[in-house]
Design an enzyme around this catalytic site. Structure first.
Site, short mmCIF file in Angstrom:
data_model
loop_
_atom_site.label_atom_id
_atom_site.label_comp_id
_atom_site.label_asym_id
_atom_site.label_seq_id
_atom_site.Cartn_x
_atom_site.Cartn_y
_atom_site.Cartn_z
N PRO A 1 0.83 -1.19 0.00
CA PRO A 1 0.00 0.00 0.00
C PRO A 1 0.87 1.24 0.00
O PRO A 1 1.90 1.29 0.66
CB PRO A 1 -0.76 -0.11 1.32
CG PRO A 1 -0.17 -1.25 2.06
CD PRO A 1 1.01 -1.73 1.35
N GLU A 2 0.41 2.24 -0.73
CA GLU A 2 1.08 3.54 -0.75
C GLU A 2 0.22 4.50 0.07
O GLU A 2 -0.80 4.10 0.63
CB GLU A 2 1.25 3.99 -2.20
CG GLU A 2 1.98 2.94 -3.01
CD GLU A 2 2.21 3.32 -4.46
OE1 GLU A 2 2.38 4.51 -4.74
OE2 GLU A 2 2.23 2.42 -5.31
N LYS B 1 3.22 6.71 5.18
CA LYS B 1 2.59 5.39 5.06
C LYS B 1 2.46 4.70 6.43
O LYS B 1 2.21 3.50 6.49
CB LYS B 1 3.41 4.51 4.10
CG LYS B 1 3.50 5.06 2.69
CD LYS B 1 4.40 4.21 1.80
CE LYS B 1 4.73 4.95 0.51
NZ LYS B 1 5.81 4.28 -0.23
N HIS C 1 -3.05 -14.72 7.35
CA HIS C 1 -1.78 -14.57 8.07
C HIS C 1 -1.93 -13.54 9.18
O HIS C 1 -1.27 -12.50 9.16
CB HIS C 1 -0.66 -14.15 7.13
CG HIS C 1 -0.33 -15.14 6.07
ND1 HIS C 1 -1.21 -15.51 5.07
CD2 HIS C 1 0.79 -15.88 5.84
CE1 HIS C 1 -0.65 -16.41 4.28
NE2 HIS C 1 0.56 -16.65 4.74
N ARG D 1 3.52 -11.28 4.03
CA ARG D 1 4.99 -11.36 3.93
C ARG D 1 5.72 -10.90 5.17
O ARG D 1 6.95 -10.96 5.23
CB ARG D 1 5.46 -10.57 2.70
CG ARG D 1 5.08 -11.27 1.41
CD ARG D 1 5.39 -10.44 0.21
NE ARG D 1 6.82 -10.29 -0.02
CZ ARG D 1 7.32 -9.51 -0.96
NH1 ARG D 1 6.52 -8.83 -1.76
NH2 ARG D 1 8.60 -9.42 -1.12
N ARG E 1 13.59 -1.22 -8.50
CA ARG E 1 12.12 -1.10 -8.56
C ARG E 1 11.72 -0.91 -10.02
O ARG E 1 12.38 -0.18 -10.76
CB ARG E 1 11.65 0.11 -7.75
CG ARG E 1 12.14 0.19 -6.32
CD ARG E 1 11.76 -0.99 -5.47
NE ARG E 1 10.34 -1.23 -5.39
CZ ARG E 1 9.51 -0.65 -4.52
NH1 ARG E 1 9.96 0.22 -3.66
NH2 ARG E 1 8.24 -0.96 -4.51
#
Length: 278
Positions: free
Chosen positions: A2-3, A60, A95, A114, A268
């Site tokens: 997410p940004e 963020k 998770h 993750r 990136r």
DNA sequence: CCGCTGGCCTGCGAGC
DNA sequence: TGCTCGCAGGCCAGCG
């Protein structure tokens, strides 16, 4: 994942928790297999019986404030997500890391596939504000009006002069909240080649870029964020931001239909249109 | 102070 | 079908 805009959308949904008193809070079984959470359950249990007062966004990051000095710094990382529900079962939470239940029966689960997300307890708010990743955050990309002059002044700092603009946009100390999708989208909207160094940009281009960043991020918030991979709203719904992407993961330019180029900068991926952006 | 590298993790789709 | 590989909205610690 997410940004800034996605974090903002999640923050808005989490406001439902404001004023809620915590009945139970604990790290899950699943969290314990990760070193960073191992044995930390008692620290989180401290918040049992506390009332959630504020959930604020810095770039963020989220900062959770309670009716006590201690605060929680929370980052979604690449795959972090908050799911809210009134039922015990939360299907999407495959998770789960942290589980919160309030007195009125709301359940909030921090899910993170993750495990790049963060949940850190600080003694008080001023400690968080001195924490370098927070202290060094630059302009909030979602600020309205977007401070264009400040943006240009910061962009003109010597340290950025020889860096490629795409890489610079990811620096949270310049503009907080831009990530890899909106980096490409902002550069496309402002018609700037992502490989240009900052010193190669004209004043006109810098102004256009400022405007494009603001427009792109605002539009993303209005769309509920972009659901490219795993991002969902706390309700489980998808955002609609991906529907209007002009370059990110696109084959052809939405503008001129030329083939979109995909390059790697600082590890990136950047997408751009070689015809429109120069 | 800066910049670079590797590290942290799991899941998914492409290609063999 | 099953395996490996490369890739994924992000950040941080450690090094020179």
């Amino acid at each position: 994942m997410p940004e800034g805009p996605e974090v903002e959308c999640v923050k808005k949904a989490l406001q439902k928790l404001i004023g809620e008193k915590i009945k139970n809070i604990e790290l899950t079984e699943h969290s314990q297999k990760y070193k960073k959470y191992k044995g930390k359950n008692n620290q989180f249990k401290y918040f049992k019986g506390k009332t959630i007062k504020k959930i604020v966004r810095y770039g963020k990051y989220f900062v959770w404030e309670f009716d006590t000095d201690k605060v929680i710094l929370n980052h979604l990382g690449m795959t972090g997500m908050w799911y809210l529900s009134n039922k015990i079962e939360i299907k999407n939470a495959t998770h789960p890391k942290l589980f919160i239940k309030t007195m009125s029966g709301i359940i909030a689960v921090f899910n993170d596939i993750r495990n790049f997300g963060q949940l850190r307890i600080f003694n008080n708010l001023s400690e968080i504000k001195e924490y370098p990743p927070i202290k060094n955050l630059g302009i909030d990309g979602l600020a309205l009006p977007f401070p264009t002059e400040l943006f240009i002044r910061k962009l003109n700092e010597k340290k950025y002069a020889n860096k490629q603009i795409a890489n610079v946009l990811l620096e949270q100390k310049l503009v907080a909240g831009i990530g890899n999708i909106y980096k490409s989208e902002s550069l496309h909207l402002s018609k700037i080649d992502p490989r240009k160094t900052v010193k190669e940009l004209s004043l006109e281009e810098k102004k256009r870029l400022a405007k494009a960043i603001s427009q792109t991020l605002q539009k993303a918030v209005k769309s509920g964020g972009s659901s490219i991979n795993t991002y969902r709203m706390p309700s489980g719904e998808e955002g609609r931001g991906q529907l209007w992407h002009q370059v990110y993961r696109k084959q052809y330019c939405a503008n001129c239909n030329s083939k979109i180029k995909k390059i790697v900068q600082n590890k990136r991926t950047t997408y751009f249109c070689p015809k429109c952006q120069n």
